[in-house]
Design an enzyme around this catalytic site. Structure first.
Site, mmCIF file in Angstrom:
data_model
loop_
_atom_site.group_PDB
_atom_site.id
_atom_site.type_symbol
_atom_site.label_atom_id
_atom_site.label_comp_id
_atom_site.label_asym_id
_atom_site.label_seq_id
_atom_site.Cartn_x
_atom_site.Cartn_y
_atom_site.Cartn_z
ATOM 1 C CB SER A 671 -0.959 -0.044 1.196
ATOM 2 O OG SER A 671 -1.978 0.900 1.062
ATOM 3 C CG ASP A 744 -6.681 -2.416 -3.956
ATOM 4 O OD1 ASP A 744 -7.382 -2.020 -3.006
ATOM 5 O OD2 ASP A 744 -5.444 -2.291 -3.974
ATOM 6 C CG HIS A 778 -5.483 -2.627 0.020
ATOM 7 N ND1 HIS A 778 -4.833 -2.008 -1.018
ATOM 8 C CD2 HIS A 778 -4.880 -2.173 1.142
ATOM 9 C CE1 HIS A 778 -3.889 -1.213 -0.549
ATOM 10 N NE2 HIS A 778 -3.894 -1.305 0.765
#
Length: 805
Positions: A671, A744, A778
């Protein structure tokens, strides 16, 4: 929009430079790495309110790719499994047992279905029962556990509507349950026509500002609106053993329901139209009502408009009443907050929030209570003479905790803590609460009501050392009762007997897996309750060390050093994998503070960098990467320079220790850590390779702010440009592995971010590889995906780091 995917599509898309261009089936890494994926997870333990029992729930490790391939709706900021009317992609528990704390006997519950998937376990207020949901292929069911015989049974044949995650609530009698169900007459789902009936229009002819951050899975069409309304609508029922089910009120989209402590009223928050295409469901319009025991509306408290135009900034909030909560220590008194600055942090004022309350029978005007100078953070209830209110301001990390006398007409506060919440060494901690007879949490006091209890993570330069203390209400003095000591990392989990000062703790060490203990603080005795085994005893030889060092500007930094089993310094320096996540600070002193314990258990999570210690790497895990901006200086003004300085300091320290070969160091992150990785490869030559997972690389695609950056692209275009590795793809000369879930849903990290960055890298001849994981969000959840990621990462590191020529 409802997704329809064929299983034949479940392949990993690999666009590579240097590796094969062919698509692959899912691959498996080395046996050591694969073992991590299947190692047992530490069970969840939930203490009963009467302090007599521990519920022990064994958790599943990973879902399968077939689980992720189930039908899924991605609408209004939700991900829904339309087959069972609950959240998709849920992690769940697969077994349930109950331990009697007194005799240490563990009772396996009877009556559970085979291959059970348990979620949302909740004790009844008196601890005599518990309820939970069982997720099935076609519906979600409500079940109950009776402690008298340790048997479970289904509560109702109705399908539970768990779209908003909170689908049932105990009444204070510990017998009755309120639950949300799929309406009986709902009928079939709206059909989606392939032929459009007209254009999709979004209109701002009013000229109102709506500087909204980037959200995923929004409504996109009238068809989506109909689907959201269909799956989100619930009926509310009360179930009582021996009496059956009673339907309450009307059907609606209920995102919050709460039972008053006396059980006579319901707080109901219902989403109403118009829906939005740019913000999630929790910003949709609401009507807030109080119902009686028959579901009749006693009072309509508020109609709250759509919140598309909340002002800019993290300290902004919606206007009107919000944060409704029952006062835990009163039969039926409702509290809420309202912003007095129109929710706009740019407004200069000494008063930003006003608390109101209204008591049964809910007639007349709401009554003002205390006002706040910062944003409302919540209330912990005690009695008429004592409640705790918290407030905070994110812009400068300011936090205040105060005592007040709720509902007495005294609108004064007594400030007890005023601090910076990023200054971890000086945070005061939290007051301990316990469930009262109505199942609502209140402040835990001694028998005289003169003393509260506090817990604290115990941040220090030596690492986290959690503690418990007494707090004298009159003087404000604390008296520490206990603190975790080396060689253990031990956390207080709850009080068993406040009068005898017996507590429940969760203890672990570097090589001892987490387990639960009874601690008698008066007698100094400790007794082990659970005996969860080491998940991989064959890896006990791995070494862990907390390493301290400094950045060139004097800021203190740390990393967790992991070394392979049997490694000796005379073996020479090792190939090294550095893993980090940048964090913003407003003070250099706070940036240098330690977070973590040198004594915590070495839980080698398969997707953590620590896994690579099994492949012969030294791992610098959780390396400090502070980004500091003191005073009026914004941290991101020097983001790149500080990133490079953090990396230089970590590599130099590991090199000086003799464990790292500076020519063979890789950097990785997930991330915002992926964003960091790409920037380090674009702006330095420190690394031999990089691994960037689920990142965002072009900040112009998140123009209204990102992470802790509150300025928009139009406020600071040069910052957005400088911080975007996409803009500097021509400078990336180091091999980079990009990995991204194709589904995601994290704000800002759209999969297109990796697509476009890869294309830019390839266009400039960089050594790059893009792995796109079908159906993954994610964080990666399917066992097949996790195994494949380990295969990709270990190959990449071996090729470009370990075997670097």
């Amino acid at each position: 929009m409802l997704r329809s995917l064929l299983l034949g599509f479940l392949s990993v898309i690999l666009l590579t430079a240097g590796f094969s261009q062919d698509n692959l089936t899912y691959q498996t890494p080395s046996a050591d790495l694969a073992l991590l994926v299947d190692a047992p997870a530490t069970p969840a333990v939930i203490q009963s309110p009467d302090n007599q029992y521990l519920a022990i729930l064994n958790r599943n490790n990973y879902l399968t790719i077939a689980d992720l391939a189930r039908p899924e709706l991605r609408i209004a900021g939700l991900r829904i499994d339309p087959s069972n009317n609950g959240p998709s992609r849920l992690r769940y528990q697969v077994d349930l047992a109950v331990m009697n704390i007194r005799d240490k006997k563990v009772h396996k519950v009877s009556g559970l279905p085979e291959h059970v998937k348990i979620i949302n376990f909740q004790w009844a207020p008196d601890g005599s029962r518990a309820a939970f949901l069982i997720v099935g292929d076609k519906k979600t069911e409500l079940w109950m556990l009776n402690i008298a015989d340790f048997k479970v049974a289904r509560v109702t044949e109705r399908a539970i509507n768990n779209v908003f995650y909170r689908a049932f609530f105990w009444y204070p009698d510990s017998r009755s349950i309120l639950f949300l169900s799929v309406p009986d007459d709902r009928g079939p789902a709206p059909e989606q026509s392939a032929v459009p009936k007209g254009p999709v229009i979004r209109d701002n002819t009013s000229g109102k500002k709506a500087a909204v951050r980037t959200f995923q899975d929004m409504l996109t069409s009238p068809e989506d609106e109909r689907l959201f309304a269909y799956y989100a609508v619930s009926s509310i029922f009360r179930y009582t053993p021996g009496k059956g089910e009673q339907k309450l009120g009307h059907e609606g989209i209920f995102i919050n329901t709460g039972i008053s402590p006396d059980g006579k009223y319901l707080l109901v928050e219902e989403v109403i139209r118009p829906f939005s295409y740019i913000v999630p469901y929790y910003r949709f319009p609401l009507q807030v009502m109080i119902w009686d025991t028959q579901g009749e509306t006693v009072r309509k408290l508020a109609t709250i408009p759509l919140a598309e135009n909340i002002p800019k900034g993290f300290d902004a909030t919606r206007t009107g009443p919000r944060s409704f909560t029952w006062r835990s220590d009163k039969p039926a008194t409702l509290y809420w907050a309202e912003a007095t600055d129109n929710g706009d942090p740019a407004v200069k004022t000494e008063k930003r929030e006003q608390l109101y309350f209204l008591s049964a029978p809910f007639k007349g005007d709401p009554v003002k209570d205390v006002s706040l100078g910062l944003r409302f953070g919540g209330v912990t209830w005690g009695n008429d003479g004592l409640a705790v209110v918290s407030e905070r301001w994110r812009r400068d990390r300011h936090a205040v905790i105060s005592f007040f006398k709720p509902g007495t007409g005294d609108q004064s506060k007594r400030k007890i803590f005023d601090y910076s919440y990023e200054d971890r060494y000086h945070i005061p901690g939290s007051f301990v609460t316990a469930e009262n007879e109505n199942g609502h949490r209140v402040l835990l006091t001694d028998t005289k009501g003169e003393t509260l209890f506090m817990t604290n993570p115990g941040y220090s330069a030596e690492g986290n050392r959690p503690w418990i203390a007494k707090y004298n209400i009159r003087t404000g003095k604390t008296d520490r009762l206990w603190q975790s000591e080396a060689p253990y990392y031990e956390l207080p989990a709850g009080f068993i007997d406040v009068h005898k000062l017996v507590i429940l703790t969760r203890r672990e060490s570097v090589h001892e897996s987490p387990n639960y203990f009874l601690r008698d603080l008066k007698k100094g005795k400790t007794e082990q309750l659970t005996h969860f085994p080491h998940p991989y005893p064959q890896f006990k030889g791995i070494r862990k060390q907390m390493v301290h060092y400094k950045r060139k500007d004097g800021i203190d930094l740390t990393f967790e050093l992991y070394l392979p089993a049997g490694y000796k310094k005379e073996d020479g320096p090792l190939p090294t994998f550095l893993w980090a996540y940048p964090r913003e600070f407003k003070s250099a002193s706070a940036a240098g503070q330690v977070n973590g314990s040198p004594y915590s258990f070495i839980r080698i999570r398969p997707l953590s960098a620590v896994a690579m210690v099994l492949q012969g790497y030294a791992v610098l895990n959780n390396a400090s990467f502070p980004i500091v901006g003191e005073g009026d200086e914004e941290p991101n003004n020097t983001f790149i320079e500080q990133l490079v300085a953090n990396a230089e300091a970590a590599i130099q320290k590991a090199t000086d220790m003799g464990v790292t070969d500076p020519a063979r160091v890789a950097v990785g992150g997930h991330s915002y850590g992926a964003f960091m990785t790409a920037n380090l490869l674009a702006h330095s030559s420190l690394f031999a390779a990089g691994i960037a997972r689920s990142g965002a690389y072009n900040r112009t695609l998140t123009p209204f702010g990102f992470q802790n950056e509150t300025r928009t692209y139009w406020d600071a275009p040069e910052i957005y440009y400088k911080m975007s590795p996409f803009m500097h793809a021509d400078k990336v000369k180091t091999p980079i592995l990009l990995i991204h879930g194709m589904a995601d849903n994290n704000s800002g990290t759209f999969p297109i971010q990796s697509d476009r960055f890869y294309n830019a890298l390839k266009g400039h001849g960089a050594v790059a590889r893009l792995v796109k994981l079908p159906l993954e969000s994610h964080g990666y959840q399917a066992r097949e995906s996790v195994l494949h990621v380990l295969w990709e990462e270990s190959r990449w590191l071996d090729t470009y780091v370990k075997n670097k020529k």
